[in-house]
Write a protein that holds these residues in place. Sequence first.
Motif, PDB file in Angstrom:
ATOM      1  N   GLY A 138       0.778  -1.236   0.000  1.00  0.00           N
ATOM      2  CA  GLY A 138       0.000   0.000   0.000  1.00  0.00           C
ATOM      3  C   GLY A 138       0.807   1.282   0.000  1.00  0.00           C
ATOM      4  N   ARG A 139       2.110   1.200   0.086  1.00  0.00           N
ATOM      5  CA  ARG A 139       2.963   2.398   0.152  1.00  0.00           C
ATOM      6  C   ARG A 139       3.527   2.714  -1.240  1.00  0.00           C
ATOM      7  N   TRP A 140       3.490   4.009  -1.597  1.00  0.00           N
ATOM      8  CA  TRP A 140       3.969   4.469  -2.899  1.00  0.00           C
ATOM      9  C   TRP A 140       5.161   5.407  -2.730  1.00  0.00           C
ATOM     10  N   THR A 141       6.079   5.338  -3.710  1.00  0.00           N
ATOM     11  CA  THR A 141       7.181   6.294  -3.794  1.00  0.00           C
ATOM     12  C   THR A 141       7.299   6.786  -5.227  1.00  0.00           C
ATOM     13  N   ALA A 142       7.776   8.024  -5.356  1.00  0.00           N
ATOM     14  CA  ALA A 142       8.084   8.609  -6.667  1.00  0.00           C
ATOM     15  C   ALA A 142       9.527   9.063  -6.623  1.00  0.00           C
ATOM     16  N   ASN A 143      10.347   8.469  -7.467  1.00  0.00           N
ATOM     17  CA  ASN A 143      11.781   8.764  -7.489  1.00  0.00           C
ATOM     18  C   ASN A 143      12.376   8.645  -6.085  1.00  0.00           C
ATOM     19  N   GLY A 144      11.887   7.657  -5.325  1.00  0.00           N
ATOM     20  CA  GLY A 144      12.404   7.370  -3.996  1.00  0.00           C
ATOM     21  C   GLY A 144      11.734   8.109  -2.857  1.00  0.00           C
ATOM     22  N   ALA A 145      10.927   9.132  -3.148  1.00  0.00           N
ATOM     23  CA  ALA A 145      10.261   9.917  -2.102  1.00  0.00           C
ATOM     24  C   ALA A 145       8.871   9.335  -1.814  1.00  0.00           C
ATOM     25  N   HIS A 146       8.553   9.162  -0.547  1.00  0.00           N
ATOM     26  CA  HIS A 146       7.259   8.618  -0.131  1.00  0.00           C
ATOM     27  C   HIS A 146       6.121   9.552  -0.554  1.00  0.00           C
ATOM     28  N   MET A 165      -6.585   6.163  -6.925  1.00  0.00           N
ATOM     29  CA  MET A 165      -5.533   5.923  -7.914  1.00  0.00           C
ATOM     30  C   MET A 165      -4.375   6.892  -7.697  1.00  0.00           C
ATOM     31  N   ALA A 166      -3.186   6.457  -8.049  1.00  0.00           N
ATOM     32  CA  ALA A 166      -2.012   7.329  -8.116  1.00  0.00           C
ATOM     33  C   ALA A 166      -1.990   7.888  -9.535  1.00  0.00           C
ATOM     34  N   TRP A 167      -2.636   9.048  -9.725  1.00  0.00           N
ATOM     35  CA  TRP A 167      -2.796   9.642 -11.051  1.00  0.00           C
ATOM     36  C   TRP A 167      -1.565  10.467 -11.399  1.00  0.00           C
ATOM     37  N   VAL A 168      -1.044  10.244 -12.618  1.00  0.00           N
ATOM     38  CA  VAL A 168       0.164  10.923 -13.082  1.00  0.00           C
ATOM     39  C   VAL A 168      -0.209  11.905 -14.180  1.00  0.00           C
ATOM     40  N   SER A 169       0.017  13.179 -13.932  1.00  0.00           N
ATOM     41  CA  SER A 169      -0.270  14.240 -14.888  1.00  0.00           C
ATOM     42  C   SER A 169       0.781  14.226 -16.000  1.00  0.00           C
ATOM     43  N   VAL A 170       0.319  14.418 -17.235  1.00  0.00           N
ATOM     44  CA  VAL A 170       1.210  14.440 -18.399  1.00  0.00           C
ATOM     45  C   VAL A 170       1.127  15.818 -19.030  1.00  0.00           C
ATOM     46  N   PRO A 225       2.519   9.888   0.656  1.00  0.00           N
ATOM     47  CA  PRO A 225       1.457   9.469   1.579  1.00  0.00           C
ATOM     48  C   PRO A 225       0.040   9.729   1.057  1.00  0.00           C
ATOM     49  N   ASP A 226      -0.153  10.698   0.168  1.00  0.00           N
ATOM     50  CA  ASP A 226      -1.490  11.011  -0.338  1.00  0.00           C
ATOM     51  C   ASP A 226      -2.080   9.905  -1.201  1.00  0.00           C
ATOM     52  N   VAL A 227      -1.248   9.020  -1.745  1.00  0.00           N
ATOM     53  CA  VAL A 227      -1.761   7.926  -2.576  1.00  0.00           C
ATOM     54  C   VAL A 227      -1.561   6.562  -1.924  1.00  0.00           C
ATOM     55  N   ASP A 228      -1.035   6.534  -0.705  1.00  0.00           N
ATOM     56  CA  ASP A 228      -0.913   5.260  -0.001  1.00  0.00           C
ATOM     57  C   ASP A 228      -2.279   4.586   0.083  1.00  0.00           C
ATOM     58  N   GLY A 229      -2.294   3.303  -0.158  1.00  0.00           N
ATOM     59  CA  GLY A 229      -3.531   2.531  -0.170  1.00  0.00           C
ATOM     60  C   GLY A 229      -4.063   2.296  -1.568  1.00  0.00           C
ATOM     61  N   ALA A 230      -3.645   3.091  -2.547  1.00  0.00           N
ATOM     62  CA  ALA A 230      -4.059   2.870  -3.933  1.00  0.00           C
ATOM     63  C   ALA A 230      -3.428   1.579  -4.448  1.00  0.00           C
ATOM     64  N   LEU A 231      -4.123   0.905  -5.345  1.00  0.00           N
ATOM     65  CA  LEU A 231      -3.585  -0.301  -5.964  1.00  0.00           C
ATOM     66  C   LEU A 231      -3.020  -0.035  -7.348  1.00  0.00           C
ATOM     67  N   ASP A 232      -3.482   1.057  -7.960  1.00  0.00           N
ATOM     68  CA  ASP A 232      -3.142   1.297  -9.355  1.00  0.00           C
ATOM     69  C   ASP A 232      -2.597   2.695  -9.593  1.00  0.00           C
ATOM     70  N   CYS A 233      -1.817   2.794 -10.652  1.00  0.00           N
ATOM     71  CA  CYS A 233      -1.457   4.094 -11.202  1.00  0.00           C
ATOM     72  C   CYS A 233      -2.447   4.394 -12.316  1.00  0.00           C
ATOM     73  N   ASP A 234      -2.532   5.650 -12.701  1.00  0.00           N
ATOM     74  CA  ASP A 234      -3.341   6.069 -13.835  1.00  0.00           C
ATOM     75  C   ASP A 234      -2.553   7.154 -14.546  1.00  0.00           C
TER      76      ASP A 234
END
Length: 184
Positions: free
Chosen positions: A81-89, A128-133, A91-100
């Motif tokens: 349930g824990r997410w990191t982006a480029n090594g940084a935690h 979702m851990a939504w990634v802006s493009v 917490p706002d998306v912890d618990g998500a199962l998917d990226c978008d």
Amino acid sequence: MPTTRVITWEVAGSRGLETAWVEFGEDFLKGRGRAVGTVPEPYWISYELDTADGFVTRRLRVTAESAAGVRTLDLRHDGAGRWTANGAHLPDVDGALDCDLGRCPLTNTMPVLRHGLHGAPGEASFLMAWVSVPDLAVLPSRQTYTRLEQGGIRFVSGDFRSDITFDDDGFVVDYPGLATRLGD
């Protein structure tokens, strides 16, 4: 035995194109893709997506290039349930199962496959851990997928709503306002 597909979409949401090379089985999906878009600015992206059992995102690596330069994102889910982006935690998306990944029809596939919504009635809501493009910012996004009686799946996130058509394998065929698959 894994199945492989190559899928290309015309992406109206970016006024561009995307092609994904996908390998998938009963409970996993791996994909890599390339996209070019002109909205909100001209950009190119390449990505690699890897899921664990149950189509749960394990890792999404993205490189985006625009006039602002080159950005990279290494988004990881630890399976607990824990997410990191480029090594940084994150917490706002912890618990998500998917990226978008924004403007990427491939990333709508994981929750649909996990819950069998492409072939049976049901409804499921997700964080979702939504990634802006193309800026690659990662934000929390609440989303609901509902199987419609006449087929297709209603996608709702905030004030946005669209009725998406998926094929028998759970991949987007038509996502009004975002993408339409080209050929087969």
